[in-house]
Design an enzyme around this catalytic site. Sequence first.
Site, PDB file in Angstrom:
ATOM      1  N   GLU A 157      40.073  20.741  53.065  1.00 51.28           N
ATOM      2  CA  GLU A 157      40.753  20.054  51.411  1.00 51.28           C
ATOM      3  C   GLU A 157      41.907  20.620  51.769  1.00 51.28           C
ATOM      4  OE1 GLU A 157      39.674  23.691  48.575  1.00 51.28           O
ATOM      5  OE2 GLU A 157      38.326  24.312  50.414  1.00 51.28           O
ATOM      6  N   HIS A 203      30.309  32.426  53.099  1.00 53.43           N
ATOM      7  CA  HIS A 203      32.078  31.531  53.283  1.00 53.43           C
ATOM      8  C   HIS A 203      32.683  32.989  52.151  1.00 53.43           C
ATOM      9  CE1 HIS A 203      35.321  30.220  51.403  1.00 53.43           C
ATOM     10  NE2 HIS A 203      35.799  30.274  50.496  1.00 53.43           N
ATOM     11  N   CYS A 251      35.648  24.637  50.022  1.00 54.87           N
ATOM     12  CA  CYS A 251      35.167  24.734  50.963  1.00 54.87           C
ATOM     13  C   CYS A 251      33.499  24.932  51.519  1.00 54.87           C
ATOM     14  CB  CYS A 251      35.666  26.268  50.654  1.00 54.87           C
ATOM     15  SG  CYS A 251      36.850  27.015  49.839  1.00 54.87           S
TER      16      CYS A 251
HETATM   17  N1  COA Z   1      43.204  50.876  47.868  1.00 57.43           N
HETATM   18  C1  COA Z   1      42.447  50.345  47.875  1.00 57.43           C
HETATM   19  N2  COA Z   1      41.873  49.853  47.352  1.00 57.43           N
HETATM   20  C2  COA Z   1      42.966  48.649  46.167  1.00 57.43           C
HETATM   21  C3  COA Z   1      44.103  49.824  45.621  1.00 57.43           C
HETATM   22  C4  COA Z   1      44.676  50.290  46.632  1.00 57.43           C
HETATM   23  N3  COA Z   1      45.712  51.005  46.893  1.00 57.43           N
HETATM   24  N4  COA Z   1      44.966  48.413  45.424  1.00 57.43           N
HETATM   25  C5  COA Z   1      43.704  47.218  44.750  1.00 57.43           C
HETATM   26  N5  COA Z   1      42.807  48.037  44.736  1.00 57.43           N
HETATM   27  C6  COA Z   1      41.331  47.025  44.254  1.00 57.43           C
HETATM   28  C7  COA Z   1      41.109  46.416  43.770  1.00 57.43           C
HETATM   29  O1  COA Z   1      40.609  48.109  43.366  1.00 57.43           O
HETATM   30  C8  COA Z   1      40.520  45.544  43.947  1.00 57.43           C
HETATM   31  O2  COA Z   1      39.349  46.149  44.209  1.00 57.43           O
HETATM   32  P1  COA Z   1      37.751  45.524  43.176  1.00 57.43           P
HETATM   33  O3  COA Z   1      37.936  44.153  42.850  1.00 57.43           O
HETATM   34  O4  COA Z   1      36.646  46.395  43.666  1.00 57.43           O
HETATM   35  O5  COA Z   1      37.879  46.346  41.389  1.00 57.43           O
HETATM   36  C9  COA Z   1      40.260  45.095  45.147  1.00 57.43           C
HETATM   37  O6  COA Z   1      41.346  45.976  45.436  1.00 57.43           O
HETATM   38  C10 COA Z   1      41.971  43.709  44.458  1.00 57.43           C
HETATM   39  O7  COA Z   1      42.332  44.338  43.315  1.00 57.43           O
HETATM   40  P2  COA Z   1      42.888  43.054  42.032  1.00 57.43           P
HETATM   41  O8  COA Z   1      44.081  43.982  41.013  1.00 57.43           O
HETATM   42  O9  COA Z   1      41.924  42.495  41.678  1.00 57.43           O
HETATM   43  O10 COA Z   1      43.515  41.778  42.892  1.00 57.43           O
HETATM   44  P3  COA Z   1      44.823  40.380  42.515  1.00 57.43           P
HETATM   45  O11 COA Z   1      44.450  40.579  40.823  1.00 57.43           O
HETATM   46  O12 COA Z   1      45.625  40.457  43.300  1.00 57.43           O
HETATM   47  O13 COA Z   1      43.810  39.594  42.958  1.00 57.43           O
HETATM   48  C11 COA Z   1      41.727  38.439  44.163  1.00 57.43           C
HETATM   49  C12 COA Z   1      42.517  39.743  44.114  1.00 57.43           C
HETATM   50  C13 COA Z   1      41.042  37.665  44.925  1.00 57.43           C
HETATM   51  C14 COA Z   1      41.714  38.232  42.564  1.00 57.43           C
HETATM   52  C15 COA Z   1      43.151  37.298  44.443  1.00 57.43           C
HETATM   53  O14 COA Z   1      43.999  37.492  45.867  1.00 57.43           O
HETATM   54  C16 COA Z   1      42.467  35.551  44.584  1.00 57.43           C
HETATM   55  O15 COA Z   1      43.108  34.998  43.576  1.00 57.43           O
HETATM   56  N6  COA Z   1      42.399  35.362  45.488  1.00 57.43           N
HETATM   57  C17 COA Z   1      42.175  33.519  46.064  1.00 57.43           C
HETATM   58  C18 COA Z   1      41.471  33.223  44.527  1.00 57.43           C
HETATM   59  C19 COA Z   1      40.341  33.483  45.423  1.00 57.43           C
HETATM   60  O16 COA Z   1      40.002  33.848  47.155  1.00 57.43           O
HETATM   61  N7  COA Z   1      38.528  33.257  44.730  1.00 57.43           N
HETATM   62  C20 COA Z   1      37.607  33.653  45.967  1.00 57.43           C
HETATM   63  C21 COA Z   1      36.575  32.949  45.085  1.00 57.43           C
HETATM   64  S1  COA Z   1      36.466  31.041  45.839  1.00 57.43           S
END
Ligand code: COA
Length: 390
Positions: A82, A236, A114
């Site tokens: 992709e 994945h 993916c």
């Molecule tokens: N210590 C431990 N864990 C921590 C932390 C710390 N200091 N700070 C945050 N976290 C945890 C949060 O609690 C959260 O855990 P949870 O999901 O179990 O609730 C996790 O880290 C992620 O934190 P969050 O604030 O939700 O992250 P984010 O808003 O920055 O976004 C994604 C996370 C995955 C949504 C983002 O990286 C993303 O958009 N990725 C691309 C899309 C993707 O991969 N999609 C998946 C489907 S294909």
Amino acid sequence: MTTPPVGIHDLSFATTHYALDHALLADRLGVDPNKFYLGIGQETMSVAAADEDIVTIAAAAAQPIIDRHGVDHIRTVLLATESGVDQSKSAGLYLHPLIGLPNTARVVELKQACYGGTAGLQFAAGLIARDPSQRVLVIATDIAKYELDTPGEPTQGAAAVAMLVSANPAILRLEPHSGLYSADIMDFWRPNYRTAALVDGKTSVNAYQKATQEAWTDYRRHGGRDLGEFAAFCYHQPFTRMAFKAHRHLLESQGFTADTAAIDAAIRHTTSYNRTVGNSYTASLYLGLVSLLDHADDLTDQPIAFISYGSGSVAEFFSGTLQPGYHDHLRTDANRSAVTTRVPLGYDRYRELHEARTPTDGRYHAIPEETTRPFRLAAISGHKRIYESR
Ligand code: COA
């Protein structure tokens, strides 16, 4: 006439020249590194040098397979990506001369986020069921790129996994049952005019979990195994914590107790490479398989579950069993070395590479040597990409 078993006869993985440490990213973004290490389950990410792309890493993944088995009987090459380099010509044709693919093969590029690698694997199985004397080279290759300073940034990465699919496979026999789930959803997409993907992260996490459950239900409806039969679950992995979340969701949806130890036991060995390589889109699920085979104790005759998810979205739940003697066909040393020989990348060079744009003026542009990997993009001239091997 009985049809012989079909599946993965050989499996090889490659990644990029550079690795960026998530501690550097956490420092620059002003967040606790444990958000990355524990929260999303990533430590480093592979980053392409200026002279690398999905073709160079795909060629590096496929070359060892060609070296071991030759090209005899390869009648089809299916390249899933992709992050393609051309809207028209298949990336498989760019790598065709690099690894000496035969002229007597059809070469096609597949796309559905993916999920594309799984489409390639299943289409290959169908072709081989029709003519078991043929082999299909399936390559999943991607460079995951999100905008700088966005939540997606720490979930970048890059890798290619090449699979030789054949009758009477040496590594993994595919089972006939498959569960499918497709739905039109805007959780992740990349319009033609953009180099970085757009993502609604939370929507994609929820969509992935729902699709997993629906594909599982369809798998069972079509005669698939019980959940308790599998020795491991390959998911994945856009980030490794996603495998944990998806497996917890699946267990709970089926009324099982989803304690951390049970989830870890099911997915632990599938996440080792992904944790340090990052998201590799189409390759990610199959990198999970490579990781499982390189790290788990003997899994001979054990059933393994595969959960493929491609945003947009398509999901598939399928299964396979590991063949007696599969250990003798693994490339564990080479796989470990692909990860450990990456060069640590400084933050400023990372940003430069991220912001660099492909020249569009049609003039000759030599690309300075940067990667030490076996293939490189040497120049772009007359809008043509010129590759070289070492
Ligand atoms: N210590 C431990 N864990 C921590 C932390 C710390 N200091 N700070 C945050 N976290 C945890 C949060 O609690 C959260 O855990 P949870 O999901 O179990 O609730 C996790 O880290 C992620 O934190 P969050 O604030 O939700 O992250 P984010 O808003 O920055 O976004 C994604 C996370 C995955 C949504 C983002 O990286 C993303 O958009 N990725 C691309 C899309 C993707 O991969 N999609 C998946 C489907 S294909």
